[in-house]
Design a protein around this motif. Structure first.
Motif, PDB file in Angstrom:
ATOM      1  N   ILE A  58     -24.954   9.684   6.431  1.00  0.00           N
ATOM      2  CA  ILE A  58     -26.713   9.945   7.400  1.00  0.00           C
ATOM      3  C   ILE A  58     -26.833  11.648   7.555  1.00  0.00           C
ATOM      4  O   ILE A  58     -28.133  11.622   8.106  1.00  0.00           O
ATOM      5  N   HIS A  59     -25.778  11.997   7.520  1.00  0.00           N
ATOM      6  CA  HIS A  59     -26.043  13.387   7.682  1.00  0.00           C
ATOM      7  C   HIS A  59     -26.030  14.180   7.026  1.00  0.00           C
ATOM      8  O   HIS A  59     -26.857  15.006   5.602  1.00  0.00           O
ATOM      9  N   SER A  60     -24.432  14.728   6.107  1.00  0.00           N
ATOM     10  CA  SER A  60     -23.996  15.830   5.150  1.00  0.00           C
ATOM     11  C   SER A  60     -23.256  15.987   5.047  1.00  0.00           C
ATOM     12  O   SER A  60     -21.740  15.723   5.636  1.00  0.00           O
ATOM     13  N   ASN A  61     -22.356  15.974   3.905  1.00  0.00           N
ATOM     14  CA  ASN A  61     -20.384  16.505   3.439  1.00  0.00           C
ATOM     15  C   ASN A  61     -20.102  17.321   4.476  1.00  0.00           C
ATOM     16  O   ASN A  61     -19.391  17.038   4.894  1.00  0.00           O
ATOM     17  N   GLU A  62     -20.890  18.361   4.968  1.00  0.00           N
ATOM     18  CA  GLU A  62     -20.730  19.149   5.377  1.00  0.00           C
ATOM     19  C   GLU A  62     -19.756  18.708   7.167  1.00  0.00           C
ATOM     20  O   GLU A  62     -19.100  18.895   7.498  1.00  0.00           O
ATOM     21  N   GLU A  63     -21.232  18.034   7.934  1.00  0.00           N
ATOM     22  CA  GLU A  63     -20.803  17.488   8.939  1.00  0.00           C
ATOM     23  C   GLU A  63     -19.260  16.519   8.574  1.00  0.00           C
ATOM     24  O   GLU A  63     -18.493  16.524   9.491  1.00  0.00           O
ATOM     25  N   ALA A  64     -18.908  15.774   6.869  1.00  0.00           N
ATOM     26  CA  ALA A  64     -18.324  14.614   7.294  1.00  0.00           C
ATOM     27  C   ALA A  64     -16.841  16.137   7.538  1.00  0.00           C
ATOM     28  O   ALA A  64     -15.901  14.862   8.041  1.00  0.00           O
ATOM     29  N   GLU A  65     -17.268  16.697   6.599  1.00  0.00           N
ATOM     30  CA  GLU A  65     -15.744  17.715   6.374  1.00  0.00           C
ATOM     31  C   GLU A  65     -15.325  18.438   7.498  1.00  0.00           C
ATOM     32  O   GLU A  65     -13.670  17.921   7.880  1.00  0.00           O
ATOM     33  N   LYS A  66     -16.757  18.776   8.418  1.00  0.00           N
ATOM     34  CA  LYS A  66     -15.980  19.197   9.799  1.00  0.00           C
ATOM     35  C   LYS A  66     -15.803  18.287  10.738  1.00  0.00           C
ATOM     36  O   LYS A  66     -14.007  18.898  11.102  1.00  0.00           O
ATOM     37  N   PHE A  67     -15.746  17.438  11.284  1.00  0.00           N
ATOM     38  CA  PHE A  67     -15.136  15.866  11.495  1.00  0.00           C
ATOM     39  C   PHE A  67     -13.941  15.718  10.771  1.00  0.00           C
ATOM     40  O   PHE A  67     -12.911  15.636  12.389  1.00  0.00           O
ATOM     41  N   LYS A  68     -13.778  15.425   9.858  1.00  0.00           N
ATOM     42  CA  LYS A  68     -12.316  14.765   9.126  1.00  0.00           C
ATOM     43  C   LYS A  68     -11.667  16.001   9.248  1.00  0.00           C
ATOM     44  O   LYS A  68     -10.007  16.321   9.887  1.00  0.00           O
ATOM     45  N   ASN A  69     -11.641  17.441   9.421  1.00  0.00           N
ATOM     46  CA  ASN A  69     -11.020  18.434   9.040  1.00  0.00           C
ATOM     47  C   ASN A  69     -10.517  18.530  11.198  1.00  0.00           C
ATOM     48  O   ASN A  69      -9.633  19.072  11.041  1.00  0.00           O
ATOM     49  N   SER A  70     -10.805  18.422  12.111  1.00  0.00           N
ATOM     50  CA  SER A  70     -10.952  18.103  13.132  1.00  0.00           C
ATOM     51  C   SER A  70      -9.854  17.085  13.811  1.00  0.00           C
ATOM     52  O   SER A  70      -9.165  17.422  14.431  1.00  0.00           O
ATOM     53  N   ILE A  71     -10.298  15.944  12.838  1.00  0.00           N
ATOM     54  CA  ILE A  71      -9.123  14.631  12.912  1.00  0.00           C
ATOM     55  C   ILE A  71      -7.938  15.249  12.305  1.00  0.00           C
ATOM     56  O   ILE A  71      -6.786  14.545  13.204  1.00  0.00           O
ATOM     57  N   MET A  72      -7.597  16.104  11.009  1.00  0.00           N
ATOM     58  CA  MET A  72      -6.437  16.519  10.297  1.00  0.00           C
ATOM     59  C   MET A  72      -5.802  17.508  11.453  1.00  0.00           C
ATOM     60  O   MET A  72      -4.330  17.829  11.601  1.00  0.00           O
ATOM     61  N   ASN A  73      -6.688  18.564  12.422  1.00  0.00           N
ATOM     62  CA  ASN A  73      -6.307  19.368  13.273  1.00  0.00           C
ATOM     63  C   ASN A  73      -5.562  18.479  14.528  1.00  0.00           C
ATOM     64  O   ASN A  73      -4.764  18.731  15.084  1.00  0.00           O
ATOM     65  N   LEU A  74      -6.515  17.867  15.086  1.00  0.00           N
ATOM     66  CA  LEU A  74      -5.391  16.828  16.100  1.00  0.00           C
ATOM     67  C   LEU A  74      -3.883  16.110  16.112  1.00  0.00           C
ATOM     68  O   LEU A  74      -3.751  16.046  16.572  1.00  0.00           O
ATOM     69  N   ILE A  75      -3.893  16.356  14.014  1.00  0.00           N
ATOM     70  CA  ILE A  75      -2.855  14.853  14.325  1.00  0.00           C
ATOM     71  C   ILE A  75      -1.441  16.019  13.978  1.00  0.00           C
ATOM     72  O   ILE A  75      -0.541  15.375  13.669  1.00  0.00           O
ATOM     73  N   LYS A  76      -2.302  16.698  13.513  1.00  0.00           N
ATOM     74  CA  LYS A  76      -1.365  18.239  13.099  1.00  0.00           C
ATOM     75  C   LYS A  76       0.220  18.305  13.941  1.00  0.00           C
ATOM     76  O   LYS A  76       0.392  18.157  14.898  1.00  0.00           O
ATOM     77  N   GLY A  77       1.372  17.933  12.741  1.00  0.00           N
ATOM     78  CA  GLY A  77       2.748  17.791  13.032  1.00  0.00           C
ATOM     79  C   GLY A  77       2.729  16.668  13.654  1.00  0.00           C
ATOM     80  O   GLY A  77       3.865  16.211  13.928  1.00  0.00           O
ATOM     81  N   ASN A  78       2.164  15.405  13.861  1.00  0.00           N
ATOM     82  CA  ASN A  78       2.151  13.860  13.866  1.00  0.00           C
ATOM     83  C   ASN A  78       1.771  13.615  12.788  1.00  0.00           C
ATOM     84  O   ASN A  78       1.420  12.669  12.955  1.00  0.00           O
ATOM     85  N   GLU A  79       1.496  14.177  11.557  1.00  0.00           N
ATOM     86  CA  GLU A  79       0.735  13.135  10.639  1.00  0.00           C
ATOM     87  C   GLU A  79       1.947  12.168  10.115  1.00  0.00           C
ATOM     88  O   GLU A  79       1.362  11.021   9.355  1.00  0.00           O
ATOM     89  N   LYS A  80       3.075  12.343  10.532  1.00  0.00           N
ATOM     90  CA  LYS A  80       4.170  11.059   9.887  1.00  0.00           C
ATOM     91  C   LYS A  80       3.851  10.275  10.305  1.00  0.00           C
ATOM     92  O   LYS A  80       4.151   9.129  10.661  1.00  0.00           O
ATOM     93  N   LYS A  81       3.522   9.864  11.985  1.00  0.00           N
ATOM     94  CA  LYS A  81       3.339   8.643  12.688  1.00  0.00           C
ATOM     95  C   LYS A  81       1.982   7.686  12.233  1.00  0.00           C
ATOM     96  O   LYS A  81       2.192   6.819  12.834  1.00  0.00           O
TER      97      LYS A  81
END
Length: 145
Positions: free
Chosen positions: A110-133
Motif C-alpha cells: 500500500i505504500h512503496s518498495n522503498e518504504e518496505a526496504e527502509k523498514f526491513k533495513n531498520s529491522i536488520m539494523n536493530l538485530i545486528k549482531g543478534n541475528e542467530k537469536k
C-alpha cells in the motif's frame, strides 16, 4: 479502510489511528488487534477475524491519498520506535516477528518498495549482531521479502 488510514474514521474497536499511535509499550505488546488495521493486507488474518481485507480498489485509493501515505510512513516509524525501545522480541519466537512480517508486506502493498526496504533495513539494523537469536525461517523471510 482509506478513511481509517487518513485518520478520519475508527477501526471496529472504536480507535482512530492517532489513538493507536499513543499506546504505551505495554498496550502495544498486549493488545493484539491493532496491527491488522495499521498495516492492512489483501489477505485474511487468522489471528483477528474482524480485520480488514483490502480490495484492489482500496489499494489504489490508499496509494493515491497523500494523507494516507504520510500516515502509513508515520505508522512504520512509530512501530520501529517501539521495537527499538524493547529487545525482548529478539529471540527465537515472538509474536512481534509476525507483526514485522505484516508491516513489510503491507508497506510494499500500500505504500512503496522503498518504504518496505527502509523498514526491513531498520529491522536488520536493530538485530545486528543478534541475528542467530531470530528463528532462521523468519530471518530468511525478512531478508528475502
Amino acid at each position: 479502510m482509506l478513511n481509517f488510514l487518513k485518520g478520519n474514521e475508527t477501526d471496529v474497536y472504536k480507535r482512530y489511528l492517532k489513538d493507536i499511535w499513543i499506546m504505551s509499550d505495554d498496550q502495544i505488546e498486549n493488545i493484539h488487534n491493532f496491527i491488522q488495521w495499521v498495516f492492512p493486507l489483501n489477505e485474511r488474518s487468522n489471528a483477528v477475524p474482524k480485520s480488514p481485507i483490502l480490495t484492489n480498489e482500496e489499494i489504489i485509493s490508499i496509494k493515491k491519498s497523500e494523507t494516507a501515505q504520510k500516515n502509513i510512513k508515520k505508522s512504520a516509524e512509530w512501530f520501529l520506535e517501539f521495537l527499538s525501545r524493547n529487545s525482548y522480541w529478539i529471540c527465537q519466537n515472538n509474536h512481534n516477528h509476525l507483526r514485522i512480517t505484516r508491516a513489510i508486506k503491507s508497506l510494499r502493498l500500500i505504500h512503496s518498495n522503498e518504504e518496505a526496504e527502509k523498514f526491513k533495513n531498520s529491522i536488520m539494523n536493530l538485530i545486528k549482531g543478534n541475528e542467530k537469536k531470530i528463528n532462521l525461517t523468519t530471518l530468511e523471510y525478512w531478508k528475502n521479502s
